[in-house]
Design an enzyme around this catalytic site. Structure first.
Site, PDB file in Angstrom:
ATOM      1  N   LYS A  33       0.847  -1.195   0.000  1.00 30.67           N
ATOM      2  CA  LYS A  33       0.000   0.000   0.000  1.00 30.67           C
ATOM      3  C   LYS A  33       0.885   1.250   0.000  1.00 30.67           C
ATOM      4  O   LYS A  33       2.100   1.160   0.226  1.00 30.67           O
ATOM      5  CB  LYS A  33      -0.905  -0.018   1.228  1.00 30.67           C
ATOM      6  N   TYR A 253      17.331  29.338   6.502  1.00 32.84           N
ATOM      7  CA  TYR A 253      16.149  29.956   7.108  1.00 32.84           C
ATOM      8  C   TYR A 253      16.262  29.963   8.630  1.00 32.84           C
ATOM      9  O   TYR A 253      16.678  28.955   9.233  1.00 32.84           O
ATOM     10  CB  TYR A 253      14.890  29.177   6.737  1.00 32.84           C
TER      11      TYR A 253
END
Ligand SMILES: *Cc1c(COP(=O)(O)O)cnc(C)c1O
Length: 375
Positions: A33, A253
């Site tokens: 999955k 950042y």
């Protein structure tokens, strides 16, 4: 071309599947999955199809993708159908469906399949997510056993805490499952990766390994299993720039990392939009040109920055490995350093180019970098 890529070792995937089946002692559903936990469902299914007993997916869309790619092996819908109008597709594509809720039983009772269906009846043995209560389970087992539209039934349940080796909850769930299936003489299925690796007493006719197929540990610590599983994915990229920082200058950042002394910083073409954890802390291991160094500064969307002060030979174009097989940092180690799980880490991989290494006998990953670990 952007150098970020995930090398996927299909031979390792096959080995891990065979190990899971051996540990389970019966048949094994290869759970692929979520695009095979980020490894590419179709390619993984093709590699496993010659040896796998069945595949497990989360929904009809994932099953149809496999059928459209030509996969003929049995495919189990682990959550069953999510809408009643999926039943004709289940019928036409010969899918196996879990039945885990009373509404699914009602919908099935109104449906006339072209050929009898193979169903997996799910008991809620204590996880309280999907599955029938013991009473509903017993009733459904009786009804379905006598129903000519049902070809066969597997009795299943799912374990909530098998990754906690010191918890008694797995034994409690097992006892509930055994009591509910005592009078049922068909096949049973219990056992995900943590059960197979951590609870050798748990055996059932069908096991359902997912994460361990990809060579990652379902436990917070991977120590007990790192020598038996072969990590399937090596995530790597290259340096695209090098900066010299003076003492006191910060990178990236938020200026999360400030150089205490003059430093060389390498800029890597890989970021959180590729699935690398945005919250990876300063110090997370990263391997540059085969030598383990550390992440510094905040991970940005398309890039991250690493300390190459002690790697004078490293420069633009140097290979950077984020995780891979031992002795590289493994997905489980990185997940732990970043406060996430191997599951979430691998499922999150996207945008990077996937390159597949052949099955048995062909090259394996881990040969591109002979990593040295810090002491
Ligand atoms: C995802 C899933 C599995 C596989 O679990 P892992 O921990 O990845 O091995 C097994 N059974 C069910 C019902 C699942 O949904």
């Amino acid at each position: 071309m952007r150098p970020a890529r995930a090398l996927i070792d299909l031979g390792a995937l096959q080995d891990n599947y065979l190990l899971a089946r051996r540990l389970g002692g019966g048949k094994a559903v290869a759970v692929i999955k979520a695009d095979a936990y980020g490894h590419g469902a179709v390619r993984c299914a093709r590699a496993l199809e010659p040896i796998a007993d069945a595949f497990g997916v989360a929904c009809i869309e994932e099953a149809l993708e496999l059928r459209q790619a030509g996969i003929r092996a049995p495919i189990l819908l682990l959550e069953g159908f999510l809408e009643a109008d999926e039943l004709p597709l289940i019928d036409r594509h010969r899918l196996w469906t879990v039945l885990a809720s009373p509404w699914q039983l009602d919908a099935l009772a109104r449906y006339r399949p072209a050929a009898p269906l193979q169903v997996w009846l799910k008991l809620d043995s204590g996880m309280h997510r999907l599955g029938l209560s013991p009473d509903d389970f017993a009733r459904a087992l009786q009804q379905l056993s006598a129903d000519p539209r049902i070809a066969s039934i597997v009795a299943m349940s799912h374990l909530a805490r098998a990754d906690e080796l010191d918890s008694d909850f797995t034994d409690i769930q097992r006892a509930v499952f055994e009591a509910a299936t005592r009078d049922f003489h068909g096949p049973t299925s219990l056992g995900n990766s943590p059960a197979l690796l951590g609870w050798p007493g748990i055996r059932s006719d069908w096991v359902r390994p997912g994460l361990m197929l990809y060579g990652a540990s379902p436990f917070p610590l991977e120590a007990p299993i790192r020598h038996v599983l072969r990590p399937v994915m090596q995530l790597e990229s290259r340096l695209i720039a090098v900066r010299a920082l003076a003492a006191g200058e910060a990178v990236g950042y938020g200026a999360r990392f400030t150089a205490p002394v003059p430093m060389r910083i390498g800029v890597v073409a890989l970021g959180y939009a590729d699935g690398y954890p945005q919250l990876a802390p300063n110090g997370t291991p990263v391997v540059v040109d085969g030598v383990t160094t550390r992440l510094v500064g905040r991970v940005s969307m398309d890039m991250l920055t690493v300390d190459i002060t002690e790697l004078p030979q490293a420069g633009v174009g140097s290979q950077v490995v984020l995780w891979g097989p031992q002795p590289l940092p493994t997905p489980s180690q990185i997940a732990q350093a970043c406060g996430t799980s191997g599951y979430a880490l691998l499922c999150g991989i996207k945008r990077v180019r996937r390159e597949y290494l052949g099955a048995a006998g062909a090259a394996t990953i881990g040969q591109t970098a002979s990593a040295s670990l810090p002491g």
